[in-house]
Design an enzyme around this catalytic site. Structure first.
Site, PDB file in Angstrom:
ATOM      1  N   GLU A   5     -11.226  40.686 -40.957  1.00 15.41           N
ATOM      2  CA  GLU A   5     -11.428  40.759 -39.512  1.00 15.41           C
ATOM      3  C   GLU A   5     -10.282  40.072 -38.765  1.00 15.41           C
ATOM      4  O   GLU A   5      -9.780  39.035 -39.202  1.00 15.41           O
ATOM      5  CB  GLU A   5     -12.735  40.062 -39.082  1.00 15.41           C
ATOM      6  CG  GLU A   5     -13.982  40.611 -39.719  1.00 15.41           C
ATOM      7  CD  GLU A   5     -14.457  41.918 -39.120  1.00 15.41           C
ATOM      8  OE1 GLU A   5     -13.942  42.319 -38.052  1.00 15.41           O
ATOM      9  OE2 GLU A   5     -15.359  42.527 -39.716  1.00 15.41           O
ATOM     10  N   THR A   6      -9.908  40.665 -37.632  1.00 15.20           N
ATOM     11  CA  THR A   6      -9.062  40.007 -36.637  1.00 15.20           C
ATOM     12  C   THR A   6      -9.841  39.988 -35.333  1.00 15.20           C
ATOM     13  O   THR A   6     -10.327  41.023 -34.877  1.00 15.20           O
ATOM     14  CB  THR A   6      -7.731  40.737 -36.450  1.00 15.20           C
ATOM     15  OG1 THR A   6      -6.995  40.716 -37.677  1.00 15.20           O
ATOM     16  CG2 THR A   6      -6.901  40.073 -35.358  1.00 15.20           C
TER      17      THR A   6
END
Length: 264
Positions: A46-47
């Site tokens: 995830e970002t």
């Protein structure tokens, strides 16, 4: 253009443990294509990107290398950690507007407590392709966003060897396959692992959003609302959980691994 970026290990206080997430504070929103390309370049599960809307309130979005997610626990914890610890804000609570509604994160000592929606699972059946991709078959099948597969023992969870080639032929985005069992030691109520077919990171190290389903399930099964959970991936992570009506409270720690800038 320069964008600050942090990489935070969430649900741990030890470097190289927990679940890593990239966090990018923004002044204004960039095009979705740019956000997606940053997530692809980071190549993490995830970002997170956020834009401040008022004093302690932020608009938060999460991207995998494949698509935008509707809910992510560890990247939310990581974002609150960056806002408080790295950006110098003396907040005891951070509010996030997200696709899953308003989420809050409280700073409680060394912990960050996530307030997430409860997603209780319903009885379900197991698609043959998932059954074919698992070397140990579950005793019960449930489903909310993710499949929830219940096993007899923590040893079963440790011994599951998913056939990635088979499971990657299915498409369950943005959900996944949770496998879970009661903890074999008294200090852990339940353990879990999470597999995400067709994702860059096939086995997620520690998954806050999965506990939106795990916590109501085990609270009902064990007849208790306060639960200690362990996700037994290679990196591993501990979560202190509480079911509060239709909300799930999840406490964890975090630590900074990296700080830098993106050049656009």
């Amino acid at each position: 253009m320069r964008i600050n970026i942090y990489q935070i290990d969430a649900f741990t206080d030890q470097l190289f443990g927990g679940n890593p997430a990239a966090v990018c504070p923004l002044i204004d929103w960039l095009d979705d294509e740019i956000l997606q390309n940053i997530a692809i370049e980071n190549n993490l599960a995830e970002t997170a990107f956020f834009v401040q809307s008022s004093d302690n309130r932020f608009h938060l979005r999460w991207f995998t290398p494949e698509f935008e997610m509707d809910l992510c626990g560890h990247a939310t914890l990581a974002s609150a950690f960056v806002i408080i610890e790295e950006l110098g804000n003396n907040y005891d609570k951070v509010l996030f507007d997200t696709q899953s509604g308003l989420l809050t994160v409280k700073k409680i000592g060394d912990y960050y407590e996530l307030d997430f929606p409860s997603r209780p699972p319903k009885k379900s059946s197991l698609p043959k392709i998932i059954s074919d991709g698992l070397n140990i078959q579950p005793k019960e099948i449930w489903k909310a966003r993710d499949y929830l597969l219940v096993y007899d023992s923590e040893n079963d969870i440790e011994d599951i060897k998913p056939n990635i080639a088979i499971l990657n032929q299915i498409n369950i985005d943005p959900g996944g396959i949770i496998v879970t069992a009661k903890g074999k030691f008294g200090n852990v109520d339940f353990v879990s692992r999470l597999f995400t077919p067709q994702a860059t990171v096939f086995e997620d190290p520690v998954t806050g959003s999965a506990h939106c389903t795990l916590v109501p399930f085990w609270a009902n099964r064990l007849n208790k609302n306060e639960l200690r959970a362990l996700q037994i991936s290679k990196r591993g992570g501990e979560l202190l959980c509480q079911l509060n009506k239709n909300r799930v409270l999840i406490k964890g720690k975090a630590i900074k691994y990296l700080e830098g800038t993106i050049e656009l």
